[in-house]
Write a protein that holds these residues in place. Structure first.
Motif, PDB file in Angstrom:
ATOM      1  N   TYR A 157       0.851  -1.191   0.000  1.00 28.13           N
ATOM      2  CA  TYR A 157       0.000   0.000   0.000  1.00 28.13           C
ATOM      3  C   TYR A 157       0.887   1.240   0.000  1.00 28.13           C
ATOM      4  CZ  TYR A 157      -3.262  -3.653   1.326  1.00 28.13           C
ATOM      5  OH  TYR A 157      -4.000  -4.810   1.352  1.00 28.13           O
ATOM      6  N   THR A 158       1.215   1.692  -1.194  1.00 29.62           N
ATOM      7  CA  THR A 158       2.192   2.753  -1.402  1.00 29.62           C
ATOM      8  C   THR A 158       1.610   4.142  -1.144  1.00 29.62           C
ATOM      9  OG1 THR A 158       1.555   2.854  -3.726  1.00 29.62           O
ATOM     10  CG2 THR A 158       3.382   1.400  -3.154  1.00 29.62           C
ATOM     11  N   MET A 159       2.511   5.116  -1.003  1.00 25.34           N
ATOM     12  CA  MET A 159       2.092   6.512  -0.877  1.00 25.34           C
ATOM     13  C   MET A 159       1.898   7.076  -2.277  1.00 25.34           C
ATOM     14  SD  MET A 159       3.987   9.767   0.939  1.00 25.34           S
ATOM     15  CE  MET A 159       4.076   9.057   2.587  1.00 25.34           C
ATOM     16  N   LYS A 167      -5.184   2.940   3.308  1.00 26.79           N
ATOM     17  CA  LYS A 167      -4.235   4.025   3.465  1.00 26.79           C
ATOM     18  C   LYS A 167      -2.803   3.497   3.415  1.00 26.79           C
ATOM     19  CE  LYS A 167      -7.269   7.185   5.966  1.00 26.79           C
ATOM     20  NZ  LYS A 167      -7.447   8.025   7.174  1.00 26.79           N
ATOM     21  N   TYR A 168      -1.892   4.401   3.217  1.00 27.34           N
ATOM     22  CA  TYR A 168      -0.460   4.115   3.108  1.00 27.34           C
ATOM     23  C   TYR A 168       0.045   3.327   4.314  1.00 27.34           C
ATOM     24  CZ  TYR A 168       4.546   5.405   3.312  1.00 27.34           C
ATOM     25  OH  TYR A 168       5.911   5.402   3.418  1.00 27.34           O
ATOM     26  N   GLU A 169       0.767   2.218   4.039  1.00 27.50           N
ATOM     27  CA  GLU A 169       1.339   1.387   5.094  1.00 27.50           C
ATOM     28  C   GLU A 169       2.808   1.116   4.780  1.00 27.50           C
ATOM     29  OE1 GLU A 169      -0.942  -2.177   5.669  1.00 27.50           O
ATOM     30  OE2 GLU A 169      -2.697  -1.094   6.441  1.00 27.50           O
ATOM     31  N   PRO A 170       3.731   1.924   5.315  1.00 23.52           N
ATOM     32  CA  PRO A 170       5.152   1.749   4.996  1.00 23.52           C
ATOM     33  C   PRO A 170       5.782   0.511   5.614  1.00 23.52           C
ATOM     34  CG  PRO A 170       4.855   3.474   6.635  1.00 23.52           C
ATOM     35  CD  PRO A 170       3.487   3.102   6.161  1.00 23.52           C
ATOM     36  N   LYS A 221      -7.965  -4.611  -5.064  1.00 21.72           N
ATOM     37  CA  LYS A 221      -7.182  -4.320  -6.265  1.00 21.72           C
ATOM     38  C   LYS A 221      -6.319  -3.059  -6.129  1.00 21.72           C
ATOM     39  CE  LYS A 221     -10.519  -6.502  -9.419  1.00 21.72           C
ATOM     40  NZ  LYS A 221     -11.362  -6.298 -10.630  1.00 21.72           N
ATOM     41  N   GLY A 222      -6.450  -2.347  -5.014  1.00 25.69           N
ATOM     42  CA  GLY A 222      -5.717  -1.103  -4.823  1.00 25.69           C
ATOM     43  C   GLY A 222      -4.323  -1.337  -4.245  1.00 25.69           C
ATOM     44  N   ILE A 223      -3.470  -2.011  -4.991  1.00 25.15           N
ATOM     45  CA  ILE A 223      -2.153  -2.411  -4.520  1.00 25.15           C
ATOM     46  C   ILE A 223      -1.071  -1.986  -5.522  1.00 25.15           C
ATOM     47  CG2 ILE A 223      -3.043  -4.373  -3.194  1.00 25.15           C
ATOM     48  CD1 ILE A 223      -2.304  -6.198  -5.530  1.00 25.15           C
ATOM     49  N   HIS A 224       0.171  -2.186  -5.133  1.00 22.19           N
ATOM     50  CA  HIS A 224       1.297  -1.891  -6.017  1.00 22.19           C
ATOM     51  C   HIS A 224       1.154  -2.689  -7.311  1.00 22.19           C
ATOM     52  CE1 HIS A 224       5.315  -1.387  -7.534  1.00 22.19           C
ATOM     53  NE2 HIS A 224       5.676  -0.652  -6.485  1.00 22.19           N
TER      54      HIS A 224
END
Length: 229
Positions: A157-159, A167-170, A221-224
């Motif tokens: 889950y990129t920025m 949401k963004y998960e680094p 589907k909202g992935i890298h």
């Protein structure tokens, strides 16, 4: 006779193994919460390399069962329901960070949430601010950005403001060779609305079909992009 044998050989070669829905949804037996073997081997190699530069990788969340994800979901659902939110609004709140049971990538044993135990930290660890600025896990983040592809791990889950869903998960990385297959198997195997409505998940009978389908498109589907190829 030879023609018959040839046909049988061709038929045998083209048969593909049956996909296990329970494995895709975290419902297969895994009492020790183990990662997939290949994922574990790759992580151990990466951990050894990071240690040489003073970073001690630790998995704070690896495999997560359907049962465990349901516990998380139900707890949050009760919380927001007590605040008077409607079912679809409760769904919206929960899926900011938490997945719907049976849809988590952690069900596959291919995904990890990681921190650096050599860093000095306190409180909650899986928060973006701890990976940026003067946060304790900045060294980890920089190292992973440079070296994780060498071990076939990619941030999920990129920025990226064009990315939909969670949401963004680094801290959340996925082992590409296995998770890419799981992802495609999931999309080709699971009828999401039917599956969720058949399970004992709090409020799922009240969540609209439209909201569930939008979750599939935006979150699952909202992935890298590298995790889809």
């Amino acid at each position: 006779m030879m023609r018959f044998i040839g046909i049988m050989m061709l038929f045998t070669l083209t048969i593909t193994p049956q996909i296990d829905q329970k494995e895709l949804t975290g419902q297969s037996a895994n009492p020790k919460n183990l990662l997939e073997k290949e994922t574990q081997v790759a992580f151990d190699l990466m951990k050894t390399a990071a240690a040489k530069e003073g970073i001690q990788l630790r998995v704070v969340s690896g495999y997560r069962s359907f049962s465990r994800q349901t516990q998380i979901w139900n707890r949050k659902y009760k919380k927001y329901e007590s605040q008077g939110l409607e079912p679809d609004a409760i769904f919206d709140k929960i899926v900011e960070y938490s997945t719907v049971p049976g849809t988590s990538r952690h069900h596959w044993g291919t995904d990890i949430d990681i921190i650096d135990t050599n860093a000095t930290y306190s409180g909650d660890v899986l928060v973006p601010s701890k990976f940026h600025g003067t946060g304790p896990f900045c060294k980890l983040k920089d190292w992973m950005e440079q070296h994780s592809p060498e071990y076939d791990f990619e941030l999920v889950y990129t920025m990226n403001h064009n990315r939909t869903g969670f949401k963004y998960e680094p801290w959340h990385y996925s082992y590409i060779p296995l998770s890419r297959k799981r992802y495609n198997d999931y999309l080709n195997t699971i009828d999401l609305v039917t599956f969720l409505r058949s399970e004992n998940i709090m409020g799922m009978d009240k969540i609209s079909e439209e909201r569930i389908n939008r979750y599939l498109e935006e979150h699952i589907k909202g992935i890298h992009p590298k995790l889809k190829e």
